[in-house]
Every structure is written in structure tokens, then in C-alpha cells.
Design an enzyme around this catalytic site. Sequence first.
Site, PDB file in Angstrom:
ATOM      1  N   ASP A  15       0.949  -1.195   0.054  1.00 50.21           N
ATOM      2  CA  ASP A  15      -0.092  -0.177  -0.091  1.00 50.21           C
ATOM      3  C   ASP A  15       0.922   1.322  -0.093  1.00 50.21           C
ATOM      4  OD1 ASP A  15      -1.988  -1.943   0.542  1.00 50.21           O
ATOM      5  OD2 ASP A  15      -1.985  -1.456   2.451  1.00 50.21           O
ATOM      6  N   GLU A 222     -11.601  -0.148  -3.271  1.00 50.54           N
ATOM      7  CA  GLU A 222     -10.618   0.421  -1.978  1.00 50.54           C
ATOM      8  C   GLU A 222      -9.550   1.208  -2.720  1.00 50.54           C
ATOM      9  OE1 GLU A 222      -9.410  -3.028   0.253  1.00 50.54           O
ATOM     10  OE2 GLU A 222      -8.169  -3.973  -1.594  1.00 50.54           O
TER      11      GLU A 222
HETATM   12  O1  FUB Z   1      -3.248  -3.668   3.520  1.00 50.65           O
HETATM   13  C1  FUB Z   1      -4.479  -3.715   4.020  1.00 50.65           C
HETATM   14  C2  FUB Z   1      -5.490  -3.493   2.899  1.00 50.65           C
HETATM   15  O2  FUB Z   1      -5.202  -4.234   1.810  1.00 50.65           O
HETATM   16  C3  FUB Z   1      -5.292  -2.130   2.571  1.00 50.65           C
HETATM   17  O3  FUB Z   1      -5.865  -0.891   3.420  1.00 50.65           O
HETATM   18  C4  FUB Z   1      -6.188  -2.443   1.172  1.00 50.65           C
HETATM   19  O4  FUB Z   1      -5.971  -1.237   0.375  1.00 50.65           O
HETATM   20  C5  FUB Z   1      -5.458  -3.541   0.802  1.00 50.65           C
HETATM   21  O5  FUB Z   1      -4.138  -3.288  -0.163  1.00 50.65           O
END
Ligand code: FUB
Length: 323
Positions: A15, A222
Site C-alpha cells: 500500500d 478500495e
Molecule cells: O493492506 C491492507 C489492505 O489491503 C489495504 O488497506 C487495502 O487497500 C488492501 O491493499
Amino acid sequence: MKTPKYLVPNDFMADPSAHVFNGKLFIYPSHDWESGIEENDNGDHFDMKDYHVFSMEDVENGVAVDHGIILDVKGIPWSGRQLWDSDVAFKNGKYYLYFSLKDKNDVFHIGVAVSDKPEGPFIPQPDPMRGSYSIDPSVLDDGDGNFYMYFGGLWGGQLQRYRNNKALECAIFPADNAPAIPSRVVRLSDDMLQFAEEPREVIILGEDGEPITAGDKYRFFEASWMHKYNGKYYFSYSTGDTHFLCYAVGDNPYGPFTFQGVILTPVVGWTTHHSIVEYKGKWYLFHHDSVPSGGKTWLRSMKVIELEYDENGKIKTIEGGGE
Ligand code: FUB
């Protein structure tokens, strides 16, 4: 830079949120580790407990310097578990780290921690941001004194549990032909510690001018990111279970945004995530995949590749190497 470069060969970082501060590139990733928790749709296997920060001056050769731990879950007064995606903004001599974390009731909120330096350490506020929910904060400095946070994520990110910024009795997923659950955008308060207004929905319109539907493989899931290119606002995001990074373009920070296409095709590993930044006259896509861990989706490695635009401002699609 033709092939993507892994930036931290001896640890797992995901991320990545990249920004230029004081002429240097700083990267704020999530810190993956092997917690032994089995993979599930709730994302319990992403059990991260601290953040590191990295800086780079030589992106072309992929050399990232680790400045160590900048925030630990143990030091956050309201913490439950799981430090997910974060981002950092700079205003009036201070750096603000915005992070996703579950509280003691296992509900995700967004927290803030403050530092005098981009490499931390960051001191957390005693409580999460009022009215915050879900995950994946990402902050745009609009250059006019206003800062906007984009946030939200489905499934384990809990966004399906909210409507009109209120918690629902239970999660609601729209029908496939109904508008998709959108990311959220909110202007930050002058002190950068709270929302200045009620979060709004980030509407992505398809070619037909209608909001993208929940059944569309390019719908928001997301990992929101916002950058500006030639005066336009580029909203980019992950489609989650269909594994693309996509983008949509608008004329202002609130949108609506019109869908443009795919930035990155699926990578190896379930999640795909990114940030886009200009540094020394070139544009870069920071992202992650699970190649170095042999495909373990909770052990991801961050990498960078140059991003190219055509003369109309369209981003050239990059192959992620997964399915
Ligand atoms: O790293 C945990 C979660 O996985 C992140 O917050 C999301 O965007 C995905 O990458």
C-alpha cells in the site's frame, strides 16, 4: 525505467503512499508480516502492527532508505488491531499521518498522528477523527490551502456498513445493476485533525454518463488516490475482487469523475494498491505485488515503475503480471 523495481528486498511492505517533501521522495507503506492468521474475506490476515517510512532520491535505480518505525499500534490510545493503508500530508511545518485502524470494538476508523519531520516519529491523537469510518485514507493538497481526504474500502474495509455517513444495522450490498458503493471525499479542517464537513460520495460515471454499477468489473472497491495532471483531477482506485487499478477524471476535487480506463492489470496476489507521484520531471506508479513471497497475498512487496500519459492525458496501461 522499463521494468518495475522492488524497493525493499528484505521485508514486506504494501500500500505505498508516495509524496515529495523537501525535494525528497517519501514512501509510507503498510508493513506486512507473517502473523499466522488464516486468509479470509474479512482481511484478518492483514494483521499489521506498525509503520515504517522510506525515502528515495534515486528512483530510477530503486534505492529506498528505511527510516525505521514511525508509529506502533501499541502507542495508539484507541487501538484494537490492524494498521492498514495510510497517507501523509504537510501543512504549516507539520506532517500529518492518516491511518486506518480498528478500534477496541473491531470497527475501522481513521486516525491522525503528527510529526515535525517527514521521517517521524509521529505522535498519535488520543481519538480517531470524529465521524470517520472504513479504511484507506489518501490526502490531496489542492494547492489553494484546502486538503481533501479520499477514503473507504469494501468487505474487510467495512464501507458496506455505512450509508449517508451513518452506521447501518447490517451491511448492505447494492444489486449488480444499481450504482456501486462509492469512495468518499471530505475536506479537512484547518488544523488537519478533523473533517471540516460531512463526507460526500465520489461518483464515477461510465461512458453512458451514468454512475458505474455494482456489477461492473471496474467499480470502486478500495485504495483511493488523487493526483492532478494538467489541471484535471485524476481519481484512481482498486477494483478489489476483480484486481484492477483504474482511474476516472474530473474538474474539481469532489467530482463527478468520468471513467477513463485501467492503469494496472492484475498483479500476483489478491490486493492491488498504489500511489501516483511526480518526481524530478517524471511520473511514477508505486504499487505492490506478492511475487517475492511466492504469492502469499498477506506478504506483499512494494515496487515502482514509470507512468506514461499520452498527448490527451490518457494513462498508458501497465501489465501487472497476474491473472
Ligand atoms: O493492506 C491492507 C489492505 O489491503 C489495504 O488497506 C487495502 O487497500 C488492501 O491493499
